[in-house]
Every structure is written in C-alpha cells, then in structure tokens.
Scaffold this active site. Structure first.
Site, PDB file in Angstrom:
ATOM      1  N   HIS A  47      11.459   2.673   0.359  1.00  0.00           N
ATOM      2  CA  HIS A  47      10.347   1.760   0.100  1.00  0.00           C
ATOM      3  C   HIS A  47      10.671   0.757  -0.995  1.00  0.00           C
ATOM      4  O   HIS A  47      10.147  -0.357  -0.996  1.00  0.00           O
ATOM      5  CB  HIS A  47       9.073   2.551  -0.186  1.00  0.00           C
ATOM      6  CG  HIS A  47       8.514   3.194   1.046  1.00  0.00           C
ATOM      7  ND1 HIS A  47       8.417   4.549   1.187  1.00  0.00           N
ATOM      8  CD2 HIS A  47       8.075   2.662   2.203  1.00  0.00           C
ATOM      9  CE1 HIS A  47       7.931   4.827   2.387  1.00  0.00           C
ATOM     10  NE2 HIS A  47       7.716   3.696   3.027  1.00  0.00           N
ATOM     11  N   HIS A  58      10.637   6.082  -2.843  1.00  0.00           N
ATOM     12  CA  HIS A  58      12.062   6.376  -2.861  1.00  0.00           C
ATOM     13  C   HIS A  58      12.825   5.094  -2.512  1.00  0.00           C
ATOM     14  O   HIS A  58      12.236   4.022  -2.397  1.00  0.00           O
ATOM     15  CB  HIS A  58      12.364   7.534  -1.903  1.00  0.00           C
ATOM     16  CG  HIS A  58      11.721   8.823  -2.311  1.00  0.00           C
ATOM     17  ND1 HIS A  58      12.007   9.453  -3.494  1.00  0.00           N
ATOM     18  CD2 HIS A  58      10.763   9.578  -1.710  1.00  0.00           C
ATOM     19  CE1 HIS A  58      11.287  10.563  -3.601  1.00  0.00           C
ATOM     20  NE2 HIS A  58      10.506  10.656  -2.539  1.00  0.00           N
ATOM     21  N   GLY A  88       4.673  -0.942   7.278  1.00  0.00           N
ATOM     22  CA  GLY A  88       5.849  -0.203   7.727  1.00  0.00           C
ATOM     23  C   GLY A  88       5.559   0.508   9.036  1.00  0.00           C
ATOM     24  O   GLY A  88       4.612   0.187   9.749  1.00  0.00           O
ATOM     25  N   ARG A  89       6.387   1.491   9.343  1.00  0.00           N
ATOM     26  CA  ARG A  89       6.144   2.272  10.559  1.00  0.00           C
ATOM     27  C   ARG A  89       5.047   3.288  10.281  1.00  0.00           C
ATOM     28  O   ARG A  89       4.965   3.844   9.206  1.00  0.00           O
ATOM     29  CB  ARG A  89       7.431   2.980  10.968  1.00  0.00           C
ATOM     30  CG  ARG A  89       8.520   1.968  11.204  1.00  0.00           C
ATOM     31  CD  ARG A  89       9.770   2.486  11.864  1.00  0.00           C
ATOM     32  NE  ARG A  89       9.948   3.905  11.950  1.00  0.00           N
ATOM     33  CZ  ARG A  89      10.758   4.470  12.848  1.00  0.00           C
ATOM     34  NH1 ARG A  89      11.400   3.722  13.713  1.00  0.00           N
ATOM     35  NH2 ARG A  89      10.918   5.766  12.865  1.00  0.00           N
ATOM     36  N   ASP A  90       4.183   3.481  11.274  1.00  0.00           N
ATOM     37  CA  ASP A  90       3.121   4.490  11.190  1.00  0.00           C
ATOM     38  C   ASP A  90       2.272   4.360   9.924  1.00  0.00           C
ATOM     39  O   ASP A  90       1.953   5.349   9.266  1.00  0.00           O
ATOM     40  CB  ASP A  90       3.720   5.899  11.286  1.00  0.00           C
ATOM     41  CG  ASP A  90       2.666   6.939  11.693  1.00  0.00           C
ATOM     42  OD1 ASP A  90       1.657   6.541  12.311  1.00  0.00           O
ATOM     43  OD2 ASP A  90       2.847   8.129  11.381  1.00  0.00           O
ATOM     44  N   HIS A  91       1.881   3.140   9.589  1.00  0.00           N
ATOM     45  CA  HIS A  91       1.054   2.882   8.408  1.00  0.00           C
ATOM     46  C   HIS A  91      -0.273   3.655   8.520  1.00  0.00           C
ATOM     47  O   HIS A  91      -0.954   3.578   9.535  1.00  0.00           O
ATOM     48  CB  HIS A  91       0.760   1.372   8.321  1.00  0.00           C
ATOM     49  CG  HIS A  91      -0.001   0.968   7.104  1.00  0.00           C
ATOM     50  ND1 HIS A  91       0.594   0.341   6.028  1.00  0.00           N
ATOM     51  CD2 HIS A  91      -1.309   1.095   6.766  1.00  0.00           C
ATOM     52  CE1 HIS A  91      -0.304   0.100   5.095  1.00  0.00           C
ATOM     53  NE2 HIS A  91      -1.482   0.561   5.525  1.00  0.00           N
ATOM     54  N   ALA A  92      -0.620   4.353   7.449  1.00  0.00           N
ATOM     55  CA  ALA A  92      -1.891   5.096   7.388  1.00  0.00           C
ATOM     56  C   ALA A  92      -2.031   6.120   8.505  1.00  0.00           C
ATOM     57  O   ALA A  92      -3.131   6.526   8.853  1.00  0.00           O
ATOM     58  CB  ALA A  92      -3.096   4.157   7.383  1.00  0.00           C
ATOM     59  N   GLN A 134       0.856  -1.185   0.000  1.00  0.00           N
ATOM     60  CA  GLN A 134       0.000   0.000   0.000  1.00  0.00           C
ATOM     61  C   GLN A 134       0.891   1.234   0.000  1.00  0.00           C
ATOM     62  O   GLN A 134       1.851   1.291   0.759  1.00  0.00           O
ATOM     63  CB  GLN A 134      -0.874  -0.030   1.259  1.00  0.00           C
ATOM     64  CG  GLN A 134      -1.209   1.311   1.887  1.00  0.00           C
ATOM     65  CD  GLN A 134      -2.198   2.098   1.062  1.00  0.00           C
ATOM     66  OE1 GLN A 134      -3.020   1.521   0.362  1.00  0.00           O
ATOM     67  NE2 GLN A 134      -2.126   3.410   1.116  1.00  0.00           N
ATOM     68  N   THR A 135       0.590   2.207  -0.824  1.00  0.00           N
ATOM     69  CA  THR A 135       1.349   3.451  -0.745  1.00  0.00           C
ATOM     70  C   THR A 135       0.498   4.640  -1.168  1.00  0.00           C
ATOM     71  O   THR A 135      -0.403   4.500  -1.995  1.00  0.00           O
ATOM     72  CB  THR A 135       2.638   3.388  -1.610  1.00  0.00           C
ATOM     73  OG1 THR A 135       3.229   4.681  -1.660  1.00  0.00           O
ATOM     74  CG2 THR A 135       2.336   2.930  -3.029  1.00  0.00           C
ATOM     75  N   ARG A 136       0.790   5.783  -0.572  1.00  0.00           N
ATOM     76  CA  ARG A 136       0.177   7.042  -1.017  1.00  0.00           C
ATOM     77  C   ARG A 136       1.258   8.091  -1.181  1.00  0.00           C
ATOM     78  O   ARG A 136       0.995   9.280  -1.151  1.00  0.00           O
ATOM     79  CB  ARG A 136      -0.909   7.499  -0.029  1.00  0.00           C
ATOM     80  CG  ARG A 136      -0.397   7.748   1.360  1.00  0.00           C
ATOM     81  CD  ARG A 136      -1.535   8.121   2.306  1.00  0.00           C
ATOM     82  NE  ARG A 136      -1.190   7.865   3.684  1.00  0.00           N
ATOM     83  CZ  ARG A 136      -0.816   8.801   4.559  1.00  0.00           C
ATOM     84  NH1 ARG A 136      -0.755  10.060   4.197  1.00  0.00           N
ATOM     85  NH2 ARG A 136      -0.517   8.487   5.802  1.00  0.00           N
TER      86      ARG A 136
END
Ligand SMILES: [Zn+2]
Length: 380
Positions: free
Chosen positions: A198, A195, A283-287, A189-191
């Site tokens: 990721h 870089h 990852g860390r702090d997702h969403a 998932q990405t928004r």
C-alpha cells in the site's frame, strides 16, 4: 487571528456546498424524548454534523432512501451509494427528539420529518449483494430496529475523538490543503496497517498529484480487524520514516465500516471529495469481506456513473509486490516475471510471523511497522 484561506481551487463538495449541521444546544433538550444511537449511527451523526456526508443534512427520508437503495442516487438524482439511516422502534410522538450515544451523552436534536418501514432483505440484496447474515453488514442490518426515522439534525455536542490530533473535519482538511497550495489531492482509505504494497500504491498516486491524504477509518470495524490504535501508530512511524511530511496529511476518518464492497467504494469516494480530495485510490476488493464481491467489482462500479457526476477521480490499482528480478515494487501491470520471483505473503502467514515475534521480509513490510505490530501482539 484567523486568516481566511482560499479553498476555491479545491474540488467542490458533493452537491456544491459543505454542509454544517453543528449548532447551539437548544432550550428544552432535556425534556425531549430521547433516542439512543448505535455506534455506527453516532459515526454517521458526526459526519452529518461536519459535512463529511454533504449534501445530507440529516437521516434519509423515504423518498431518498428508496432512490438510494434502488438506483444509487438521492431523489434529486445526485449519486449516493449507501443509506444513512436511523433505526427506531416506533415513531416519536413529538416533532423533535434528542439523540444520545450509548453512554447516555446527549449529542443532537432531530427535527422529525417522517418515520417509515423498510425492507431489510431488499436493502441487503441491493446494497450488500447478499441476504446472508454471515455478512457482517447484513447481520447488523438484520439486527436493527424496524423503522427508519428521517429528519434534519443539529449536533451541539461532538463525540470526543480517541485521536484528537487526527480529528480533522472536512473544513479543516480543505483549509490545510489550500494553505499548502494543493489543488489535486488523492485520498487513501485504509483499515489495515500499511505494508510495502500500500505504500507503493499511495506513492504511485502521489507522483501524479499535489498531496496525499492518508485517511484511516476509525469507526466500528469487525473484531478481527487490527485495532485502530495500533494502526495509527503504524501510520505515524511509516510517515515519519518514509514519506515527505510536506506532501502528506494523516487524519482519521470517523466512519464505521459497512463492508458493502463496491457501493462502499463509491460512498468512500464521495465522502473524501467532501474532505477536499480530487482523487481516490481504489484497490482490489475495496471495503470487501469474505468472498462476497468480485476482485474488481469496487472498480467496475464507477463505470455506472458519468465521470462528471462523481467529480472525484478514482485511481484504480492492482495488488503490488516486491519482484526480485525487477529489483523493485511492481504489479502485474508492470512486471513480466512469475510468482516464483515475487515476494508474496498471505495475511495468515504475516500474522503467524508477527505473533511469533519475527519480522516479515523487509520487501514485504517496513521493519519499523512490523515492530509496532509485533509489540501489539505481545501485549494483546
Ligand atoms: Zn518483475
């Protein structure tokens, strides 16, 4: 001629069956009471249609809603982390209503189950872990209409995707994975633009499975997030230059961001399971947004479920960086060196460089990607 593809090796959809709520336009739609959906509700409607939200077949009824808010489960006990609800001003008089988007396009009918009151502050507290309206998800919730309307939907008009070639429904991604002979597939998932950090996570995950689904969210986001069109161009150029094409699928995830942090991580994982992913990168702090959630909250919340309940396997990652001593990308898990040896740039610093037309260090960002972003800044 369509060739049947055996998708039975893939993970099963949540609840066992992939829901399909698309259908023919029923007679008499034009004479029905018409409700206008927000852009977030339209995203949810489209995902209900395709089974991305399996096992849901419509907007949540009160029993499911209460259960989801209180215990992250549907009334049946199946895990479900966030409400999928349609807010209305008043209960409709008929037992069927038509659903339209903000442009007035008729999309679907909803067979009314019930309309019910809900407690916005409680939903905020339980789902967003805060009642502050500075939180974008909470602000949206507080601005909603006062009742929720529940019922099964039938979608007869799909909203055209801004990226038709990336518009793959769960049945499509499942077919593609099966055609490629994949069984174990990791979803990302990405928004944000991708870089090196990721890229490293996704490739690290891909080393252990058959395929990678890069699944950028293209529904509504905060206005200060990088626009989807720019991000898509970044993903394309990155994949062309640095990923093996036969191991990666790029597709758009039509959801809107809720910024619900940990609960949204669970919700994102369940949705990707419906798209056929057996693994999901967290990852860390997702969403997350601001400082509303602890760094690892979105990983820890997976422990609140038994592994077999979600079925999809989360893959937890630390933040990564280029280490000059190691001479490679690494994380605190794998690199013993100190901050002075690591190439680390804050988000603010990166934006400053790009806005000034300067390339960040190649250890931070692939120059091809940075050039797309610089161009977007120049035009923006
Ligand atoms: Zn190192």
């Amino acid at each position: 001629m369509a060739v049947a593809t055996d998708t039975s090796r893939l993970i099963k959809p949540h609840g066992g069956q992939l829901v399909d709520r698309t259908g023919e336009r029923p007679d008499g739609v034009d004479s029905l009471e018409r409700l206008t959906l927000t852009s977030r509700e339209v995203s949810d409607l489209d995902m209900l249609a395709t089974g991305a939200l399996s096992p849901l077949e419509g907007f949540l009824n009160r029993e499911d809603y209460e259960s989801v808010v209180e215990s992250m489960r549907l009334a049946s006990g199946l895990p479900w982390a966030l409400p999928v609800c349609l807010a209305v001003d008043a209960a409709p008089s008929g037992d069927r209503v038509a659903l339209a988007d903000e442009q007035g396009r008729l999309l679907a009918v909803l067979d009314v189950d019930e309309a019910y009151e809900y407690d916005k502050e409680r939903e905020a507290e339980r789902c967003f872990r805060t009642t502050e309206d500075a939180h974008p998800g909470v602000a949206r919730l507080y601005a909603q209409k006062p009742l929720y309307l529940a019922g099964q939907v039938t979608v007869f008009e799909r909203v055209p995707s801004p990226y038709p070639e990336l518009a793959l429904d769960p049945a499509d991604t499942r077919r593609i994975f099966a055609e490629r002979g994949w069984k174990r597939v990791v979803g990302f998932q990405t928004r944000n633009p991708i870089h090196r950090a990721h890229e490293y996570l996704t490739k690290g995950a891909l080393e252990t499975v058959d395929g990678l689904l890069i699944h950028p969210l293209i529904g509504e986001t905060k206005s200060d997030d990088v626009p989807a069109a720019t991000r898509i161009e970044c993903y394309r150029i990155l994949l062309e230059n640095y990923y093996p094409g036969d191991r990666v699928v790029l597709s758009a995830f039509p959801a809107a961001m809720r910024y619900a942090g940990p609960r949204e991580a669970i919700w994102h994982a369940i949705c990707r399971k419906n798209y056929g992913c057996s693994h999901f990168i967290v990852g860390r702090d997702h969403a997350g947004v601001g400082s509303y959630y602890g760094t690892y909250d979105a990983q820890l919340i997976f422990d609140e479920f038994e592994p077999h309940e979600l079925d999809i396997e989360p893959m937890f990652f630390e933040h990564s960086f280029w280490c000059k001593v190691c001479g490679q990308m690494a994380t605190p898990k794998t690199c013993p060196h100190g901050d002075e040896d690591r190439v680390a740039l804050s988000g603010t610093k990166v934006r400053e460089l790009l806005a000034a037309g300067e390339l960040p260090p190649a250890e931070f960002s692939r120059p091809e990607v940075a050039k797309v972003l610089i161009e977007a800044y120049r035009q923006g």
